[in-house]
Scaffold this active site. Structure first.
Site, PDB file in Angstrom:
ATOM      1  CD  GLU A 143      42.317 -21.415 -71.288  1.00 24.42           C
ATOM      2  OE1 GLU A 143      42.220 -22.506 -71.857  1.00 24.42           O
ATOM      3  OE2 GLU A 143      41.808 -21.178 -70.187  1.00 24.42           O
ATOM      4  CD1 TRP A 152      39.368 -33.726 -68.785  1.00 27.16           C
ATOM      5  CD2 TRP A 152      39.386 -35.112 -67.027  1.00 27.16           C
ATOM      6  NE1 TRP A 152      39.925 -34.918 -69.185  1.00 27.16           N
ATOM      7  CE2 TRP A 152      39.947 -35.790 -68.132  1.00 27.16           C
ATOM      8  CE3 TRP A 152      39.295 -35.787 -65.805  1.00 27.16           C
ATOM      9  CZ2 TRP A 152      40.411 -37.102 -68.044  1.00 27.16           C
ATOM     10  CZ3 TRP A 152      39.753 -37.090 -65.712  1.00 27.16           C
ATOM     11  CH2 TRP A 152      40.313 -37.741 -66.829  1.00 27.16           C
ATOM     12  CE  LYS A 153      37.049 -25.267 -69.046  1.00 27.45           C
ATOM     13  NZ  LYS A 153      36.438 -24.235 -69.864  1.00 27.45           N
ATOM     14  CG  HIS A 181      40.606 -21.519 -66.188  1.00 28.19           C
ATOM     15  ND1 HIS A 181      39.302 -21.158 -66.410  1.00 28.19           N
ATOM     16  CD2 HIS A 181      40.991 -22.260 -67.253  1.00 28.19           C
ATOM     17  CE1 HIS A 181      38.914 -21.674 -67.575  1.00 28.19           C
ATOM     18  NE2 HIS A 181      39.925 -22.354 -68.097  1.00 28.19           N
ATOM     19  N   GLY A 227      34.465 -22.276 -74.547  1.00 28.53           N
ATOM     20  CA  GLY A 227      33.183 -22.978 -74.500  1.00 28.53           C
ATOM     21  C   GLY A 227      32.144 -22.380 -75.435  1.00 28.53           C
TER      22      GLY A 227
END
Ligand code: 13P
Length: 257
Positions: A172, A14-15, A100, A178
């Site tokens: 990723e 959800w960041k 991340h 995004g």
């Protein structure tokens, strides 16, 4: 040898979204739509401030795992503002994201720090999900494999062979996060294969059981074909995990085994 998590893995990051009020509403709607599962793993990484709301919502749902998005390189002490593996575990987290790309590129997280965090996570009995991925410039320079292998080696550097088989990886590519630009299933598979090869040289046959998730603009439209690609064992999803109905649809994706 059992896998650390049943695959396929559907992980929601959800960041910096969904405070406790939104998290409670999300969980109520999500759990209504997704009955208990035993053929896949469901993970949610809320903001640390919303962890308690999600932990409370899943108290009768052992099939849902909650985790934290970030921890400090020390477990306890005078580190104002940080999260800790020990406190996260005590608060009900069972997993943690390490390395991340937003931590690496926006907050200066080093390869060395990721190695330390992986060690602390396993010591605290959290499942660490180590994220690796190249930037667009690195990709265009032909350095993708070099970058992800360097990040992988650093992340695993403090772990024994047995411990390496307790981790989960996420590839990723930074250029796909995004941006709406997803790696093709073939692109994802190729890098997952490279990661699998490196795991095999470290952990032998156990490497086949280490899940490797893909992340970067995963959505309802592309999730099935990504999960059908060789060596793609799950997905780590940002934007498309924020809406309860959309996320419920994604985690119910039919996956060809
Ligand atoms: P998006 O799904 O929004 O591209 O984010 C991916 C990601 O960073 C998950 O950790």
């Amino acid at each position: 040898m059992t896998r650390v998590l049943r695959t396929p893995i559907f992980a929601a990051n959800w960041k910096l979204n969904h405070g406790p009020t939104d998290a409670r509403a999300f969980m109520q709607r999500f759990l209504q739509q997704v009955p208990r599962v035993d053929d896949r793993s469901l993970l949610i990484f809320p903001s640390a401030l919303s962890l308690a709301a999600v932990v409370d919502a899943i108290k009768d749902r052992p099939d849902v795992i909650v985790g934290v998005q970030q921890v400090h390189t020390e477990s306890l002490g005078a580190f104002t503002g940080e999260n800790s593996v020990v406190i996260a575990r005590d608060a009900g987290a069972r997993a943690v994201l390490v390395g991340h790309s937003e931590r690496r590129h926006l907050f200066g997280e080093t390869d060395e720090a990721t190695g330390r965090k992986m060690r602390l996570a396993l010591d605290a009995r959290l499942i660490p999900m180590l994220c690796v991925g190249e930037t667009l410039a690195e990709r265009e320079a032909g350095a993708t494999e070099h970058v992800v292998l360097r990040q992988l080696e650093a992340g695993l550097s403090a772990l024994s062979v047995a411990e390496v088989s307790q981790v989960v990886l996420a590839y990723e590519p930074v250029w796909a996060i995004g941006t709406g630009r997803t790696a093709t299933p073939a692109d994802a598979s190729a890098i997952h294969g490279v990661l699998r090869g490196a795991l095999r040289s470290r952990a032998g046959d156990r490497a086949g059981h280490i899940p490797i998730c893909y992340g970067g603009s995963v959505n309802r439209g592309n999730v099935a074909e990504l999960l059908a690609a060789p060596d793609v064992d799950g997905v780590l999803v940002g934007g498309a995990s924020l809406d309860a109905d959309g996320w419920s649809a994604i985690v119910r994706t039919e996956v060809a085994h």
